[in-house]
Design an enzyme around this catalytic site. Sequence first.
Site, PDB file in Angstrom:
ATOM      1  N   THR A   1       1.483   4.322   1.412  1.00 39.73           N
ATOM      2  CA  THR A   1       2.164   4.842   2.615  1.00 39.73           C
ATOM      3  C   THR A   1       2.944   3.722   3.312  1.00 39.73           C
ATOM      4  O   THR A   1       4.022   3.961   3.863  1.00 39.73           O
ATOM      5  CB  THR A   1       1.151   5.444   3.606  1.00 39.73           C
ATOM      6  OG1 THR A   1       0.101   4.487   3.816  1.00 39.73           O
ATOM      7  CG2 THR A   1       0.555   6.740   3.079  1.00 39.73           C
TER       8      THR A   1
ATOM      9  N   GLY B   1       8.606  10.415 -13.500  1.00 35.75           N
ATOM     10  CA  GLY B   1       9.007   9.195 -14.203  1.00 35.75           C
ATOM     11  C   GLY B   1      10.479   9.240 -14.578  1.00 35.75           C
ATOM     12  O   GLY B   1      11.341   9.519 -13.730  1.00 35.75           O
TER      13      GLY B   1
ATOM     14  N   TRP C   1     -10.651  -5.272  -3.444  1.00 30.73           N
ATOM     15  CA  TRP C   1     -11.747  -5.443  -2.495  1.00 30.73           C
ATOM     16  C   TRP C   1     -11.330  -4.654  -1.240  1.00 30.73           C
ATOM     17  O   TRP C   1     -10.643  -5.174  -0.379  1.00 30.73           O
ATOM     18  CB  TRP C   1     -11.928  -6.915  -2.133  1.00 30.73           C
ATOM     19  CG  TRP C   1     -12.392  -7.763  -3.276  1.00 30.73           C
ATOM     20  CD1 TRP C   1     -13.681  -8.091  -3.574  1.00 30.73           C
ATOM     21  CD2 TRP C   1     -11.572  -8.404  -4.275  1.00 30.73           C
ATOM     22  NE1 TRP C   1     -13.708  -8.882  -4.702  1.00 30.73           N
ATOM     23  CE2 TRP C   1     -12.433  -9.092  -5.152  1.00 30.73           C
ATOM     24  CE3 TRP C   1     -10.188  -8.446  -4.527  1.00 30.73           C
ATOM     25  CZ2 TRP C   1     -11.970  -9.815  -6.242  1.00 30.73           C
ATOM     26  CZ3 TRP C   1      -9.725  -9.163  -5.618  1.00 30.73           C
ATOM     27  CH2 TRP C   1     -10.606  -9.836  -6.461  1.00 30.73           C
TER      28      TRP C   1
ATOM     29  N   GLY D   1       7.539   5.822  -6.886  1.00 27.50           N
ATOM     30  CA  GLY D   1       7.413   7.061  -6.120  1.00 27.50           C
ATOM     31  C   GLY D   1       7.488   6.821  -4.614  1.00 27.50           C
ATOM     32  O   GLY D   1       8.068   7.622  -3.875  1.00 27.50           O
ATOM     33  N   ASP D   2       6.919   5.714  -4.150  1.00 23.85           N
ATOM     34  CA  ASP D   2       6.918   5.425  -2.700  1.00 23.85           C
ATOM     35  C   ASP D   2       8.344   5.226  -2.186  1.00 23.85           C
ATOM     36  O   ASP D   2       8.712   5.710  -1.110  1.00 23.85           O
ATOM     37  CB  ASP D   2       6.103   4.151  -2.401  1.00 23.85           C
ATOM     38  CG  ASP D   2       4.680   4.221  -2.936  1.00 23.85           C
ATOM     39  OD1 ASP D   2       4.156   5.329  -3.100  1.00 23.85           O
ATOM     40  OD2 ASP D   2       4.097   3.146  -3.199  1.00 23.85           O
TER      41      ASP D   2
ATOM     42  N   GLY E   1       0.868  -1.176   0.000  1.00 24.97           N
ATOM     43  CA  GLY E   1       0.000   0.000   0.000  1.00 24.97           C
ATOM     44  C   GLY E   1       0.898   1.217   0.000  1.00 24.97           C
ATOM     45  O   GLY E   1       1.991   1.151   0.572  1.00 24.97           O
TER      46      GLY E   1
ATOM     47  N   ARG F   1      -5.729   9.464  -7.247  1.00 24.96           N
ATOM     48  CA  ARG F   1      -6.372   8.236  -7.749  1.00 24.96           C
ATOM     49  C   ARG F   1      -7.869   8.499  -7.904  1.00 24.96           C
ATOM     50  O   ARG F   1      -8.668   8.172  -7.022  1.00 24.96           O
ATOM     51  CB  ARG F   1      -6.169   7.074  -6.754  1.00 24.96           C
ATOM     52  CG  ARG F   1      -4.734   6.651  -6.538  1.00 24.96           C
ATOM     53  CD  ARG F   1      -4.130   5.941  -7.755  1.00 24.96           C
ATOM     54  NE  ARG F   1      -2.764   5.545  -7.495  1.00 24.96           N
ATOM     55  CZ  ARG F   1      -1.692   6.338  -7.659  1.00 24.96           C
ATOM     56  NH1 ARG F   1      -1.837   7.585  -8.087  1.00 24.96           N
ATOM     57  NH2 ARG F   1      -0.482   5.889  -7.403  1.00 24.96           N
TER      58      ARG F   1
ATOM     59  N   TYR G   1      -6.118  -6.837  -2.730  1.00 31.00           N
ATOM     60  CA  TYR G   1      -6.105  -6.704  -4.188  1.00 31.00           C
ATOM     61  C   TYR G   1      -5.406  -7.894  -4.823  1.00 31.00           C
ATOM     62  O   TYR G   1      -4.528  -8.517  -4.217  1.00 31.00           O
ATOM     63  CB  TYR G   1      -5.524  -5.361  -4.648  1.00 31.00           C
ATOM     64  CG  TYR G   1      -4.051  -5.144  -4.403  1.00 31.00           C
ATOM     65  CD1 TYR G   1      -3.599  -4.698  -3.175  1.00 31.00           C
ATOM     66  CD2 TYR G   1      -3.119  -5.365  -5.423  1.00 31.00           C
ATOM     67  CE1 TYR G   1      -2.248  -4.476  -2.961  1.00 31.00           C
ATOM     68  CE2 TYR G   1      -1.768  -5.136  -5.221  1.00 31.00           C
ATOM     69  CZ  TYR G   1      -1.344  -4.695  -3.983  1.00 31.00           C
ATOM     70  OH  TYR G   1      -0.013  -4.485  -3.766  1.00 31.00           O
TER      71      TYR G   1
HETATM   72  P1  ADP Z   1       5.056   7.449  -9.196  1.00 31.81           P
HETATM   73  O1  ADP Z   1       5.385   6.019  -8.853  1.00 31.81           O
HETATM   74  O2  ADP Z   1       4.630   8.226  -7.993  1.00 31.81           O
HETATM   75  O3  ADP Z   1       4.142   7.614 -10.388  1.00 31.81           O
HETATM   76  P2  ADP Z   1       7.160   8.360 -10.958  1.00 31.81           P
HETATM   77  O4  ADP Z   1       6.705   7.453 -12.051  1.00 31.81           O
HETATM   78  O5  ADP Z   1       7.133   9.819 -11.267  1.00 31.81           O
HETATM   79  O6  ADP Z   1       6.436   8.128  -9.580  1.00 31.81           O
HETATM   80  O7  ADP Z   1       8.655   7.909 -10.631  1.00 31.81           O
HETATM   81  C1  ADP Z   1       9.259   8.113  -9.389  1.00 31.81           C
HETATM   82  C2  ADP Z   1      10.755   8.020  -9.565  1.00 31.81           C
HETATM   83  O8  ADP Z   1      11.090   6.718 -10.084  1.00 31.81           O
HETATM   84  C3  ADP Z   1      11.336   9.002 -10.567  1.00 31.81           C
HETATM   85  O9  ADP Z   1      11.587  10.264  -9.982  1.00 31.81           O
HETATM   86  C4  ADP Z   1      12.630   8.284 -10.956  1.00 31.81           C
HETATM   87  O10 ADP Z   1      13.593   8.452  -9.948  1.00 31.81           O
HETATM   88  C5  ADP Z   1      12.203   6.814 -10.948  1.00 31.81           C
HETATM   89  N1  ADP Z   1      11.787   6.373 -12.286  1.00 31.81           N
HETATM   90  C6  ADP Z   1      10.534   6.158 -12.748  1.00 31.81           C
HETATM   91  N2  ADP Z   1      10.549   5.726 -14.036  1.00 31.81           N
HETATM   92  C7  ADP Z   1      11.852   5.662 -14.404  1.00 31.81           C
HETATM   93  C8  ADP Z   1      12.558   5.256 -15.599  1.00 31.81           C
HETATM   94  N3  ADP Z   1      11.925   4.830 -16.712  1.00 31.81           N
HETATM   95  N4  ADP Z   1      13.913   5.320 -15.597  1.00 31.81           N
HETATM   96  C9  ADP Z   1      14.597   5.717 -14.512  1.00 31.81           C
HETATM   97  N5  ADP Z   1      14.004   6.093 -13.364  1.00 31.81           N
HETATM   98  C10 ADP Z   1      12.654   6.076 -13.293  1.00 31.81           C
END
Ligand code: ADP
Length: 306
Positions: free
Chosen positions: A31, A226, A101, A256-257, A29, A166, A87
């Site tokens: 957090t 990302g 669920w 992100g977590d 989850g 979400r 889930y």
């Molecule tokens: P969330 O999971 O909250 O959607 P993000 O997708 O923005 O978060 O990604 C969080 C972190 O994961 C990014 O800041 C980066 O450090 C890493 N990350 C995510 N996708 C990639 C990727 N394709 N290549 C390298 N690092 C990535």
Amino acid sequence: MVRVLFIGECMAELAPASTPGSYSLGFAGDTFNTAWYLAQLCSQADVSYFTAVGEDAISGQMLDMMSTSGIGTEHVQVIPGRSVGLYLITLNAGERSFSYWRGQSAARCLARDAAALGAAQSRADIIYFSGITLAILDRQDRATLLDGIGKARRAGKEVVFDPNLRPRLWDSPSDMTEAVMQAAAVSTMILPSFEDETSWFGDADPAATVGRYCQAGADTVVVKNGAADVHYRDSDAHGIIEVEPLSDVVDTTAAGDSFNAALLAGQMAGWSRKFSIETANRLARHVIQGKGALVQIDQSLIDRFA
Ligand code: ADP
């Protein structure tokens, strides 16, 4: 020791196992994932989780898993007649899809007891919650939670918030964006993901996301994006940190977590924001090369925080 209180929902996870038709049980989850990574990374953090579970066997297994992962369960409430959310992950030609669920999960009642919340918060130095924490509560409990967190911030606590937008968990997008901005107004540090923010707040670029959350009252904003650059601003500095894009991503769950956990661990270790973000990128990069939310961390990365 820095006492960190995470508030939210941990769910049971059923993921496809190697034998077709069988599933393995795990717990995850948003957090909770951050709490788990922080407990692995940082021996200076006293991590505990504020949630609610039931009285049944699966609730007990979840609590055991938290304890063995170094996450304190003293603030977990037990709600008779309820259980934990669940889930199930289905794989279709390598693509993961999720069935949930969680409508009646015990965690939906986590903020019903304002006194329990107040007591837990008063013992914490840092409070961490997310947009998903808000989404699972009814309107009244959400107000109780935000009121309690507002008091904690005024008492000098650090309040960390990941908006984790979400829309499927909310009655309407406007309910979601309104509640998220109320949460932002009681937070000191906000850790959004640009893809969500541009979709639901219409931010033109990550700098606009930084600006909107600073204006809401945060001292620090770090925007993940990302594989693209991380943008940040705090009271000392602002800047952009490059991400080294990874092409062979295995599973982006908890990117992100885990990033958020390393960022907090870096702050506790007294590192610069820049170095903390670089390390957070490194951890997230490692996590997306493994399957599932909770990926074992390299000892070399843990040693960095020691
Ligand atoms: P969330 O999971 O909250 O959607 P993000 O997708 O923005 O978060 O990604 C969080 C972190 O994961 C990014 O800041 C980066 O450090 C890493 N990350 C995510 N996708 C990639 C990727 N394709 N290549 C390298 N690092 C990535």
